[in-house]
Design an enzyme around this catalytic site. Structure first.
Site, PDB file in Angstrom:
ATOM      1  N   SER A 100     -40.694  18.596 -23.364  1.00 22.55           N
ATOM      2  CA  SER A 100     -39.787  19.687 -23.730  1.00 22.55           C
ATOM      3  C   SER A 100     -39.838  19.845 -25.250  1.00 22.55           C
ATOM      4  O   SER A 100     -39.320  18.998 -25.978  1.00 22.55           O
ATOM      5  CB  SER A 100     -38.355  19.356 -23.305  1.00 22.55           C
ATOM      6  OG  SER A 100     -38.279  19.109 -21.935  1.00 22.55           O
ATOM      7  N   LYS A 175     -37.429  26.621 -20.246  1.00 16.89           N
ATOM      8  CA  LYS A 175     -36.840  25.271 -20.276  1.00 16.89           C
ATOM      9  C   LYS A 175     -35.590  25.224 -21.157  1.00 16.89           C
ATOM     10  O   LYS A 175     -34.584  24.603 -20.789  1.00 16.89           O
ATOM     11  CB  LYS A 175     -37.885  24.255 -20.765  1.00 16.89           C
ATOM     12  CG  LYS A 175     -37.365  22.839 -20.962  1.00 16.89           C
ATOM     13  CD  LYS A 175     -36.891  22.170 -19.670  1.00 16.89           C
ATOM     14  CE  LYS A 175     -36.332  20.771 -19.957  1.00 16.89           C
ATOM     15  NZ  LYS A 175     -35.768  20.141 -18.751  1.00 16.89           N
ATOM     16  N   LYS A 243     -31.822  17.236 -28.803  1.00 11.73           N
ATOM     17  CA  LYS A 243     -33.118  17.816 -29.199  1.00 11.73           C
ATOM     18  C   LYS A 243     -33.333  19.160 -28.492  1.00 11.73           C
ATOM     19  O   LYS A 243     -33.734  20.149 -29.114  1.00 11.73           O
ATOM     20  CB  LYS A 243     -34.219  16.812 -28.854  1.00 11.73           C
ATOM     21  CG  LYS A 243     -35.634  17.260 -29.106  1.00 11.73           C
ATOM     22  CD  LYS A 243     -36.388  17.700 -27.869  1.00 11.73           C
ATOM     23  CE  LYS A 243     -36.415  16.690 -26.753  1.00 11.73           C
ATOM     24  NZ  LYS A 243     -37.167  17.116 -25.580  1.00 11.73           N
TER      25      LYS A 243
END
Ligand code: NAD
Length: 301
Positions: A100, A175, A243
């Site tokens: 990711s 995502k 993150k």
């Protein structure tokens, strides 16, 4: 590379990468793994794969190279570094980054891969460690339709919902939207749980009826026990969700899309990390609420 590629290099054999690589071995692929922690590649070798001592060695004979690394800096190092994939993979190799990362990195990789005579897909996943072990991940892929079709048999050995969502970078864009929904949903569920507890209603009955209606969600189903028992063993660590929220805010800013709830929950996650909770499951968003309610923190780590 053809649609019948059988030789795979797998870079990054952590919580997600190790079981994903093991599923590829089980599906009959020749998988050579590399991880900075050498013991991870040894485990893959014990499961029927091969261990490499460097990225260069791992990718030497690979038709497909998969990366499953923590974040942008590690992916950049593995792809663009002197000893990295672009420097050592053969022309025609298909690079599939399943980490990711920001959509911007995915676009940069696709461009550089093209210039080096390679091809690239971004194909991040949702479904967590359990989904990786069971081979039932959701995989959202960005790149050309031809490269997606070539990769589909390989991706289908790791996931059950495998969808092409657009050109390079699109997988990562989807995502971060996924991570926005998960974070805001956790926050809303945690607020509801604390409110219901303070109100003195029958909490299990309340959550049952809520989950049967429009407010029901996979988050409420999967995280309910974490909320009610204050057991926040990971799972998906707040550090990784932090993150992802940074990736979301950067990507949203690039297209000028306001994501106010996402920005707010992102700040709550930052506060938890500052309090030393970054290693806990993301359901620990509830701990902010316990703190501001003056409640003793009961969490078990
Ligand atoms: P992890 O930290 O368990 O694994 C990462 C692995 O990469 C480690 O084994 C580390 O040693 C290795 N590594 C780091 N830098 C390297 C390098 N330069 N070369 C080779 N190996 C290197 O992380 P994870 O939980 O497996 O997550 C991987 C990615 O998947 C992340 O981007 C994460 O956000 C994403 N993801 C995780 C989950 C989850 O539930 N854990 C779910 C969906 C997506």
């Amino acid at each position: 590379m053809t649609t019948s590629a059988r030789t795979i290099a797998f870079i990054g054999l952590g919580i997600m990468g190790a079981p994903m690589a093991a599923n590829l071995v089980r599906a009959g692929y020749a998988v050579t793994g590399y991880d900075l922690a050498g013991s991870q590649a040894d485990k893959l070798a014990a499961d029927g794969g091969h261990a490499a001592g460097s990225i260069a060695e791992a990718v030497a004979d690979a038709e497909i190279v998969i990366t499953m690394l923590p974040a942008d800096p590690q992916v950049e190092a593995a792809v663009f570094g002197d000893g990295g994939i672009l420097a050592h993979a053969a022309p025609g190799t298909l690079l599939i980054d399943m980490s990711s990362v920001t959509p911007r990195i995915a676009v940069r990789i696709a461009r550089a891969a093209g210039e080096a005579g390679l091809r690239a897909l971004d194909a991040p996943v949702s479904g967590g460690e359990a989904g990786a072990i069971e081979g039932v991940l959701s995989i959202m892929a960005g790149g050309t339709p031809e490269d997606f079709e070539a990769a589909k048999p390989v991706l289908s050995a790791m996931g059950t919902t495998v969808v092409h969502v657009g050109p390079a970078g699109s997988g990562q864009t989807v995502k971060v939207a996924n991570q926005l929904i998960v974070a805001v949903n956790i926050q809303a569920c945690a607020e509801a749980v604390v409110f219901l507890e303070k109100s003195g209603v029958d909490l299990p009955a309340a959550l049952d009826v809520i989950n049967g209606g429009l407010a029901g969600s996979t988050v409420l189903t999967r995280k309910r026990a974490n909320f009610t028992s204050r057991d926040f063993a990971p799972g998906f660590r707040l550090d990784l969700h932090h993150k992802d929220m940074g990736n979301l805010l950067a990507a949203a800013r690039e297209v000028g899309a306001p994501v106010p709830s996402g920005a707010m929950v992102s700040e709550f996650i930052t506060a938890l990390r500052n309090a030393g909770d970054g290693g806990l499951d993301h359901s620990a968003l509830l701990r902010n609420l316990d703190r501001i309610n003056g409640k003793a923190l009961l969490c078990r780590r």
